[in-house]
Write a protein that holds these residues in place. Structure first.
Motif, mmCIF file in Angstrom:
data_model
loop_
_atom_site.group_PDB
_atom_site.id
_atom_site.type_symbol
_atom_site.label_atom_id
_atom_site.label_comp_id
_atom_site.label_asym_id
_atom_site.label_seq_id
_atom_site.Cartn_x
_atom_site.Cartn_y
_atom_site.Cartn_z
ATOM 1 N N MET A 1 27.986 60.020 38.284
ATOM 2 C CA MET A 1 29.287 59.947 38.935
ATOM 3 C C MET A 1 30.281 59.288 37.987
ATOM 4 O O MET A 1 29.961 58.309 37.324
ATOM 5 N N ARG A 2 31.474 59.842 37.929
ATOM 6 C CA ARG A 2 32.540 59.274 37.103
ATOM 7 C C ARG A 2 33.008 57.941 37.651
ATOM 8 O O ARG A 2 32.967 57.700 38.846
ATOM 9 N N LYS A 3 33.518 57.109 36.739
ATOM 10 C CA LYS A 3 34.158 55.864 37.156
ATOM 11 C C LYS A 3 35.666 56.062 37.200
ATOM 12 O O LYS A 3 36.236 56.751 36.355
ATOM 13 N N LEU A 4 36.293 55.452 38.176
ATOM 14 C CA LEU A 4 37.748 55.387 38.250
ATOM 15 C C LEU A 4 38.141 53.968 37.855
ATOM 16 O O LEU A 4 37.677 53.000 38.472
ATOM 17 N N ILE A 5 38.968 53.871 36.818
ATOM 18 C CA ILE A 5 39.317 52.574 36.236
ATOM 19 C C ILE A 5 40.822 52.367 36.297
ATOM 20 O O ILE A 5 41.598 53.243 35.903
ATOM 21 N N MET A 6 41.231 51.216 36.789
ATOM 22 C CA MET A 6 42.638 50.826 36.739
ATOM 23 C C MET A 6 42.885 50.135 35.400
ATOM 24 O O MET A 6 42.144 49.228 35.019
ATOM 25 N N TRP A 7 43.938 50.561 34.690
ATOM 26 C CA TRP A 7 44.377 49.865 33.476
ATOM 27 C C TRP A 7 45.834 49.503 33.658
ATOM 28 O O TRP A 7 46.669 50.354 33.969
ATOM 29 N N ASN A 8 46.123 48.212 33.482
ATOM 30 C CA ASN A 8 47.488 47.752 33.638
ATOM 31 C C ASN A 8 47.722 46.505 32.807
ATOM 32 O O ASN A 8 46.787 45.752 32.526
ATOM 33 N N VAL A 9 48.962 46.298 32.453
ATOM 34 C CA VAL A 9 49.413 45.063 31.823
ATOM 35 C C VAL A 9 50.290 44.372 32.854
ATOM 36 O O VAL A 9 51.150 45.010 33.474
ATOM 37 N N MET A 10 50.053 43.098 33.058
ATOM 38 C CA MET A 10 50.893 42.351 33.991
ATOM 39 C C MET A 10 51.159 40.962 33.441
ATOM 40 O O MET A 10 50.451 40.472 32.555
ATOM 41 N N THR A 11 52.195 40.349 33.972
ATOM 42 C CA THR A 11 52.556 38.998 33.558
ATOM 43 C C THR A 11 51.613 37.988 34.211
ATOM 44 O O THR A 11 50.932 38.304 35.190
ATOM 45 N N LEU A 12 51.624 36.795 33.695
ATOM 46 C CA LEU A 12 50.786 35.740 34.252
ATOM 47 C C LEU A 12 51.105 35.493 35.721
ATOM 48 O O LEU A 12 50.222 35.170 36.517
ATOM 49 N N ASP A 13 52.367 35.711 36.109
ATOM 50 C CA ASP A 13 52.724 35.505 37.512
ATOM 51 C C ASP A 13 52.616 36.785 38.352
ATOM 52 O O ASP A 13 53.102 36.845 39.473
ATOM 53 N N GLY A 14 51.920 37.808 37.822
ATOM 54 C CA GLY A 14 51.494 38.924 38.649
ATOM 55 C C GLY A 14 52.365 40.168 38.690
ATOM 56 O O GLY A 14 52.106 41.065 39.492
ATOM 57 N N TYR A 15 53.379 40.273 37.826
ATOM 58 C CA TYR A 15 54.268 41.432 37.865
ATOM 59 C C TYR A 15 53.867 42.479 36.834
ATOM 60 O O TYR A 15 53.571 42.144 35.696
ATOM 61 N N PHE A 16 53.892 43.769 37.232
ATOM 62 C CA PHE A 16 53.578 44.832 36.289
ATOM 63 C C PHE A 16 54.845 45.453 35.713
ATOM 64 O O PHE A 16 54.790 46.202 34.743
ATOM 65 N N GLU A 17 55.993 45.160 36.312
ATOM 66 C CA GLU A 17 57.288 45.533 35.748
ATOM 67 C C GLU A 17 58.331 44.582 36.311
ATOM 68 O O GLU A 17 58.097 43.913 37.317
#
Length: 181
Positions: A1-17
């Protein structure tokens, strides 16, 4: 079975943008040789990348004219955009899914193959978190306190206990955390 992976960059205080769509200026604080190498490794290990509409449109606009190894991989890899409003998806190798996103991704996971990644796409990620579809979370923490913006993990997501798989300190000051369910 394939894996679904989340990739993201976020700030230390939790914001992705930041407060505006595509306010990603903090990405520059962590990007360097190490993240470029990781990007290439992840793209080579993937069958496809999955986006929500807003992220898809921004990524297509950014990557289409770019050059280099990461750009070549981004432009050639199969992509899926989940959208109820888009009528066409013109970025190279893109499939448009307008139906039940969770059901479609479950089917793709069951087919087997290489990993599938969700880049950005916080709203879509919220759906996948609540449907328990992610097998792994890969988050790069930028050493930035943004103060406001769009949070990666919004209030109301389904609670999950995760296990730390690895952590990697970057020379830029960022940290990559990998968690599995």
């Amino acid at each position: 079975m394939r894996k679904l992976i989340m990739w993201n960059v976020m700030t230390l205080d939790g914001y992705f943008e930041g407060n505006q769509n595509w306010d990603l200026s903090f990405h520059g604080t962590v990007y360097g040789e190490e993240l470029e190498k990781l990007s290439i490794e992840q793209l080579n290990a993937a069958d496809c990348i999955i986006f929500g509409r807003v992220t898809y449109e921004g990524m297509a606009a950014y990557w289409t004219p770019e050059q280099g190894e990461v750009a070549d991989l981004m432009n050639s890899i199969p992509k899926i955009v989940i959208s109820k409003t888009l009528k066409t998806a013109d970025w190279n190798n893109t499939t448009l899914i307008s139906g039940n996103a969770a059901a479609e991704i479950k089917k793709l996971k069951e087919q087997g193959g290489k990993d599938m990644y969700v880049f950005g796409s916080a709203n879509l990620s919220e759906t996948f978190i609540n449907e328990d579809l992610f097998d792994e979370y890969r988050i790069c923490i930028a050493p930035v306190l943004l103060g406001s913006g769009q949070p990666l993990f919004k209030q109301g997501i389904a609670p999950k206990n995760l296990s730390l798989v690895s952590s990697q300190q970057l020379t830029t000051g960022g940290v990559i955390l990998k968690y599995s369910k």
